[in-house]
Each structure stands twice: as structure tokens, then as C-alpha cells.
Scaffold this motif. Structure first.
Motif, PDB file in Angstrom:
ATOM      1  N   ILE A  96      40.194  49.187  43.737  1.00  0.00           N
ATOM      2  CA  ILE A  96      41.262  49.543  43.889  1.00  0.00           C
ATOM      3  C   ILE A  96      42.140  48.754  44.381  1.00  0.00           C
ATOM      4  CG2 ILE A  96      42.850  51.371  44.710  1.00  0.00           C
ATOM      5  CD1 ILE A  96      40.705  53.450  44.172  1.00  0.00           C
ATOM      6  N   THR A  97      41.637  48.135  45.707  1.00  0.00           N
ATOM      7  CA  THR A  97      42.586  47.015  46.330  1.00  0.00           C
ATOM      8  C   THR A  97      42.670  45.746  45.407  1.00  0.00           C
ATOM      9  OG1 THR A  97      41.730  47.986  48.495  1.00  0.00           O
ATOM     10  CG2 THR A  97      42.717  45.483  48.249  1.00  0.00           C
ATOM     11  N   ALA A  98      41.770  45.451  44.646  1.00  0.00           N
ATOM     12  CA  ALA A  98      41.822  44.281  43.979  1.00  0.00           C
ATOM     13  C   ALA A  98      42.576  44.538  42.724  1.00  0.00           C
ATOM     14  CB  ALA A  98      40.325  43.844  43.445  1.00  0.00           C
ATOM     15  N   ALA A  99      42.448  45.838  42.063  1.00  0.00           N
ATOM     16  CA  ALA A  99      43.173  45.924  40.908  1.00  0.00           C
ATOM     17  C   ALA A  99      44.860  46.019  41.123  1.00  0.00           C
ATOM     18  CB  ALA A  99      42.838  47.480  40.224  1.00  0.00           C
ATOM     19  N   LEU A 100      45.076  46.674  42.218  1.00  0.00           N
ATOM     20  CA  LEU A 100      46.618  46.632  42.676  1.00  0.00           C
ATOM     21  C   LEU A 100      47.080  45.328  43.189  1.00  0.00           C
ATOM     22  CD1 LEU A 100      46.496  50.129  44.574  1.00  0.00           C
ATOM     23  CD2 LEU A 100      47.310  49.688  42.401  1.00  0.00           C
ATOM     24  N   LEU A 101      46.225  44.568  43.787  1.00  0.00           N
ATOM     25  CA  LEU A 101      46.682  43.201  44.161  1.00  0.00           C
ATOM     26  C   LEU A 101      46.742  42.373  42.730  1.00  0.00           C
ATOM     27  CD1 LEU A 101      44.743  42.691  47.396  1.00  0.00           C
ATOM     28  CD2 LEU A 101      47.217  42.678  47.246  1.00  0.00           C
ATOM     29  N   LEU A 102      46.007  42.632  41.694  1.00  0.00           N
ATOM     30  CA  LEU A 102      46.382  41.823  40.610  1.00  0.00           C
ATOM     31  C   LEU A 102      47.482  42.289  39.978  1.00  0.00           C
ATOM     32  CD1 LEU A 102      44.905  39.940  38.495  1.00  0.00           C
ATOM     33  CD2 LEU A 102      43.784  41.869  37.434  1.00  0.00           C
ATOM     34  N   VAL A 103      47.975  43.539  39.948  1.00  0.00           N
ATOM     35  CA  VAL A 103      49.014  43.943  39.504  1.00  0.00           C
ATOM     36  C   VAL A 103      50.373  43.156  40.248  1.00  0.00           C
ATOM     37  CG1 VAL A 103      50.732  45.863  39.345  1.00  0.00           C
ATOM     38  CG2 VAL A 103      48.408  46.068  38.713  1.00  0.00           C
ATOM     39  N   THR A 104      50.251  42.909  41.504  1.00  0.00           N
ATOM     40  CA  THR A 104      51.284  42.254  42.451  1.00  0.00           C
ATOM     41  C   THR A 104      51.155  40.971  42.058  1.00  0.00           C
ATOM     42  OG1 THR A 104      51.143  43.818  44.153  1.00  0.00           O
ATOM     43  CG2 THR A 104      51.784  41.798  44.490  1.00  0.00           C
TER      44      THR A 104
ATOM     45  N   TRP B 281      48.077  32.186  34.620  1.00  0.00           N
ATOM     46  CA  TRP B 281      47.095  33.242  34.923  1.00  0.00           C
ATOM     47  C   TRP B 281      46.060  32.826  35.888  1.00  0.00           C
ATOM     48  CZ3 TRP B 281      48.583  37.835  34.310  1.00  0.00           C
ATOM     49  CH2 TRP B 281      49.577  38.250  33.272  1.00  0.00           C
ATOM     50  N   LEU B 282      45.491  31.729  35.805  1.00  0.00           N
ATOM     51  CA  LEU B 282      44.440  31.204  36.957  1.00  0.00           C
ATOM     52  C   LEU B 282      45.047  31.341  38.135  1.00  0.00           C
ATOM     53  CD1 LEU B 282      41.829  29.652  37.693  1.00  0.00           C
ATOM     54  CD2 LEU B 282      43.289  27.536  37.496  1.00  0.00           C
ATOM     55  N   ALA B 283      46.439  30.937  38.425  1.00  0.00           N
ATOM     56  CA  ALA B 283      47.189  31.182  39.775  1.00  0.00           C
ATOM     57  C   ALA B 283      47.177  32.613  40.096  1.00  0.00           C
ATOM     58  CB  ALA B 283      48.551  30.618  39.667  1.00  0.00           C
ATOM     59  N   VAL B 284      47.573  33.463  39.165  1.00  0.00           N
ATOM     60  CA  VAL B 284      47.670  34.964  39.319  1.00  0.00           C
ATOM     61  C   VAL B 284      46.153  35.368  39.795  1.00  0.00           C
ATOM     62  CG1 VAL B 284      47.575  37.243  37.900  1.00  0.00           C
ATOM     63  CG2 VAL B 284      49.290  35.409  37.630  1.00  0.00           C
ATOM     64  N   PHE B 285      44.953  35.079  39.260  1.00  0.00           N
ATOM     65  CA  PHE B 285      43.734  35.627  39.602  1.00  0.00           C
ATOM     66  C   PHE B 285      43.456  34.844  40.728  1.00  0.00           C
ATOM     67  CE2 PHE B 285      39.197  35.077  39.893  1.00  0.00           C
ATOM     68  CZ  PHE B 285      38.731  36.360  39.825  1.00  0.00           C
ATOM     69  N   LEU B 286      43.562  33.688  41.199  1.00  0.00           N
ATOM     70  CA  LEU B 286      43.340  33.121  42.523  1.00  0.00           C
ATOM     71  C   LEU B 286      44.467  33.756  43.477  1.00  0.00           C
ATOM     72  CD1 LEU B 286      42.856  29.330  41.454  1.00  0.00           C
ATOM     73  CD2 LEU B 286      40.882  31.224  42.048  1.00  0.00           C
ATOM     74  N   ALA B 287      45.605  34.142  43.221  1.00  0.00           N
ATOM     75  CA  ALA B 287      46.627  34.717  44.314  1.00  0.00           C
ATOM     76  C   ALA B 287      45.811  35.963  44.668  1.00  0.00           C
ATOM     77  CB  ALA B 287      47.923  34.804  43.776  1.00  0.00           C
TER      78      ALA B 287
END
Length: 136
Positions: A53-61, A6-12
Motif C-alpha cells: 500500500i505504501t509503495a502504491a501510494l508513493l508511486l501515485v505521489t 517514468w524511470l525517475a518516477v519509479f526511482l523516486a
């Protein structure tokens, strides 16, 4: 299957958000505005909302990408590290960019704008793959 990092997910997500700011700012911001034309179509009336919105959608990705890498497993990725880039770039090249291009073709959006956006998605996905590679 290993656990999702999850750290990598957030940093990605943050890496892709940074690519967004640079790509649609100093690199291709002017060119994109030229393509969308007059009438204020390129003007953001609520930049904070756009960012959220961009951050939320990139978090999904990034979350899905994290799940994909967890599914492959850390043992496989350790001996085949190129999979981080092959898989993240493959997602962009085989799914995101063709989907975008099909939509743009139906809407008669210029090839120049399609290339700007396609390039963004490839670079953003590869940046996310790089983060997962570096954080593994």
C-alpha cells in the motif's frame, strides 16, 4: 510540456520507500511506538500489505511529481535546478504537512508524533525531488 520521466518516477518512489524504512525504523521507530501507546497499535500484522500500500501510494505521489516537473519543462529546470527542491519541498510544506497537522489536531494526536510524521514527509518529498534532479 515535456514527457514524464517514468524511470525517475519509479526511482523516486523507491527513494521515498527507503526513507520510510529508515525513518520509521532505526531513526524514529521507537519514538513513534512510544507515542501510539500500548495495545499493539504499532504492531504490523501484515507487513507485506503495508509495504504494498505504501509503495502504491508513493508511486501515485511520484507520478504526480513527475507530471509537475514535465509541465515546468526540461529547459526551465535546466537553468533553474533549485526548482526540483523548491517544488517538491513546497508540496510537502504547503499541502501534505498542513493536511496531516489539521487531521492530527482533530484527533488529538501528540505534537511529538505530528513532528515525526511531518519530518518524514518533508524528507521523503525532498528525496523524490533529488531523484528527479539527478535523473533529468
Amino acid at each position: 510540456m515535456g514527457p514524464v520521466n517514468w524511470l525517475a518516477v519509479f526511482l523516486a518512489m523507491l527513494a521515498a520507500l527507503t526513507v520510510t524504512a529508515v525513518w520509521y525504523g532505526p531513526l524514529f521507530g521507537r519514538a513513534k511506538l512510544e507515542e501510539v501507546g500500548p495495545g499493539g497499535l504499532g504492531t504490523r500484522t501484515a507487513p507485506a500489505r503495508t509495504l504494498a500500500i505504501t509503495a502504491a501510494l508513493l508511486l501515485v505521489t511520484a507520478s504526480m511529481m513527475g507530471h509537475m516537473f514535465a509541465r515546468v519543462g526540461p529547459e526551465t529546470l535546466a537553468v533553474k535546478p533549485w526548482l526540483y527542491f523548491m517544488m517538491s519541498g513546497g508540496l510537502a510544506g504547503a499541502f501534505v504537512i498542513p493536511s496531516l497537522w489539521i487531521s492530527y489536531t482533530q484527533q488529538r494526536i501528540s505534537t511529538r508524533l505530528a513532528l515525526i510524521d511531518a519530518g518524514f514527509w518533508m524528507v521523503a518529498y525532498l528525496a523524490m525531488g533529488l531523484v528527479f534532479f539527478l535523473i533529468h
